[in-house]
Design an enzyme around this catalytic site. Structure first.
Site, PDB file in Angstrom:
ATOM      1  N   TYR A 140       0.825  -1.211   0.000  1.00 15.71           N
ATOM      2  CA  TYR A 140       0.000   0.000   0.000  1.00 15.71           C
ATOM      3  C   TYR A 140       0.864   1.267   0.000  1.00 15.71           C
ATOM      4  CZ  TYR A 140      -3.747  -3.255   1.295  1.00 15.71           C
ATOM      5  OH  TYR A 140      -4.629  -4.298   1.324  1.00 15.71           O
ATOM      6  N   LYS A 189       4.142 -15.511   2.715  1.00 14.94           N
ATOM      7  CA  LYS A 189       4.118 -16.292   1.473  1.00 14.94           C
ATOM      8  C   LYS A 189       5.574 -16.516   1.080  1.00 14.94           C
ATOM      9  CE  LYS A 189       1.724 -18.029  -1.982  1.00 14.94           C
ATOM     10  NZ  LYS A 189       0.963 -19.262  -1.837  1.00 14.94           N
ATOM     11  N   ASP A 221      -2.185 -18.490   2.128  1.00 14.32           N
ATOM     12  CA  ASP A 221      -3.315 -19.208   1.518  1.00 14.32           C
ATOM     13  C   ASP A 221      -3.833 -20.270   2.478  1.00 14.32           C
ATOM     14  OD1 ASP A 221      -0.773 -20.207   1.064  1.00 14.32           O
ATOM     15  OD2 ASP A 221      -1.199 -21.000  -0.922  1.00 14.32           O
ATOM     16  N   ASP A 245      -4.830  -7.010   6.150  1.00 12.79           N
ATOM     17  CA  ASP A 245      -6.070  -6.346   5.751  1.00 12.79           C
ATOM     18  C   ASP A 245      -7.122  -7.400   5.392  1.00 12.79           C
ATOM     19  OD1 ASP A 245      -7.867  -4.456   4.935  1.00 12.79           O
ATOM     20  OD2 ASP A 245      -6.767  -3.798   3.170  1.00 12.79           O
ATOM     21  N   ASP A 249     -10.450  -8.997   7.932  1.00 13.20           N
ATOM     22  CA  ASP A 249     -11.860  -8.943   7.530  1.00 13.20           C
ATOM     23  C   ASP A 249     -12.465 -10.343   7.533  1.00 13.20           C
ATOM     24  OD1 ASP A 249     -11.760  -6.221   7.214  1.00 13.20           O
ATOM     25  OD2 ASP A 249     -12.824  -6.230   5.309  1.00 13.20           O
TER      26      ASP A 249
END
Ligand code: NAD
Length: 354
Positions: A140, A189, A221, A245, A249
């Site tokens: 970001y 990852k 994942d 992020d 959620d």
């Protein structure tokens, strides 16, 4: 103890008022005094000052022990030019305050397990996990560009991390794990990304200074799947900005309603920003329907992390649990046979319980 209060837009003012009621009860019970200082941010700041984050707001937050925030944004400001949108105020404030560690607990009260989309058998015993998300770096904030290429365009969002940025948040996560069940999962990852390999390298080094904490690693994942399959295996999850992020959620939905989830954003000093995970819910604003619990639980985190009032924080959390166990529900978590109450009544009940 000065607390800057940013009510914001939509349901922001209604829910923040309930958290302030809870803090007033804490003042009485613990014989202390908070000085609440109002500041503008978001759409209401654009209306009054032309910008989403007035300088006075940043100054007020910097001179306070903590900031309590409702939510910002709404359809009225959706067509604002870039950098002048309500949400830019939020990103600007996080940056100005240097809050790089975003703590998002996902707690499911056992009585609310029917409100979750998961089977009650998966959620047996409730749920209590905490995601520590890096907030000021990664994709970001990395180099961004869109260039014309033959036959189209090419867009880039670089994921960038320095070992310093990883180490400072890793230390926060180990400290937090120590105050809970001493179990920390680094989600990354590392099979594909160089940045993830750096995360593993740095976190492994920090682990040498924290040998009492059990550290394990999981690819993102797999973590996304395991959160649904067996959320009880997690206690504290440490992860980079974008993974955090998304996973936070996902974790929020395990608990049934966005209206239940608090958050704290912390930096090197104890001056944090405390806000619910949800947005300004313009669809229910001003209707006395919003669930104030996420904001009240954010106030509990404020007591814990910025004011170091652990007893008071626990007292607020217990009061929320008690009111839920007595059967009171706002509409988002309502079930048959329970007592439906509005935003204000829920705030009054929790304040009285404290
Ligand atoms: P939202 O979180 O505001 O609402 C999503 C849904 O959840 C809505 O149906 C809403 O009614 C419900 N909801 C949210 N909070 C609730 C509560 N406390 N009690 C009961 N129900 C609740 O997300 P959205 O609709 O995507 O966004 C609305 C606005 O909020 C947008 O302008 C968005 O940019 C902004 N936003 C702000 C923040 C923030 O201030 N941190 C975060 C997310 C979204």
């Amino acid at each position: 103890m000065k607390i800057t209060v940013i009510r914001g837009d939509g349901i922001g003012p209604e829910i923040v008022d309930q958290a302030i009621k809870a803090l007033h009860s804490v003042e009485k019970k613990y014989n202390c005094k908070f000085e609440f200082s109002d500041a503008l941010m978001g759409g209401c700041a654009i209306d009054e000052t032309g910008v989403p984050l007035p300088e006075e707001t940043v100054a007020s937050c910097k001179s306070s022990a903590a900031t309590l925030l409702g939510a910002v944004g709404g359809p009225k400001w959706d067509n604002q030019p870039a950098n002048l949108r309500p949400e830019d105020g939020l990103l600007g404030l996080r940056k100005a305050m240097g809050v790089y560690a975003n703590l998002r607990p996902a707690t499911l009260f056992e009585e609310l397990s029917a409100a979750s989309n998961l089977k009650e058998s998966v959620l047996k015993g409730g749920l209590d996990l905490l995601i520590v998300r890096e907030l000021l770096s990664g994709a970001y904030f990395g180099k961004k560009e869109v260039v014309e290429i033959e036959g189209g365009k090419k867009a880039t969002d670089a994921i960038e991390y320095t070992s310093h940025e990883i180490e400072r948040i890793a230390r926060v996560a180990f400290d937090i794990a120590r105050g809970r069940s001493r179990k920390l999962t680094l989600v990354d990852k590392a099979n594909v990304l160089y940045t993830s390999r750096l995360w593993r390298e740095v976190v492994a080094k920090v682990a040498e200074d924290n040998k009492d904490i059990k550290l394990n690693y999981m690819y993102v994942d797999n973590a996304a799947m395991q959160l649904i399959n067996d959320p009880h295996q997690f206690d504290v999850i440490l992860t980079e900005n974008m993974f955090g992020d998304i996973l936070s959620d996902e974790a929020s939905m395990l608990t049934g309603s966005l209206g239940m989830l608090p958050s704290a954003s912390l930096g090197d000093n104890s001056v944090g920003i405390y806000e619910p995970c949800h947005g300004s819910a313009p669809d229910i604003a001003g209707q006395d329907k919003a669930n104030p619990i996420a904001t009240i639980m954010s106030a509990a985190m404020l007591l814990r992390y910025s004011l170091k009032m652990e007893d008071a924080a626990e007292c607020v959390e217990k009061a929320v649990a008690k009111i839920i166990s007595k059967g009171y529900r706002t509409v988002d978590i309502m079930e048959e046979g329970k007592l439906l109450v509005g935003t204000k009544a829920m705030g009054d009940l929790i304040a009285a319980e404290i």
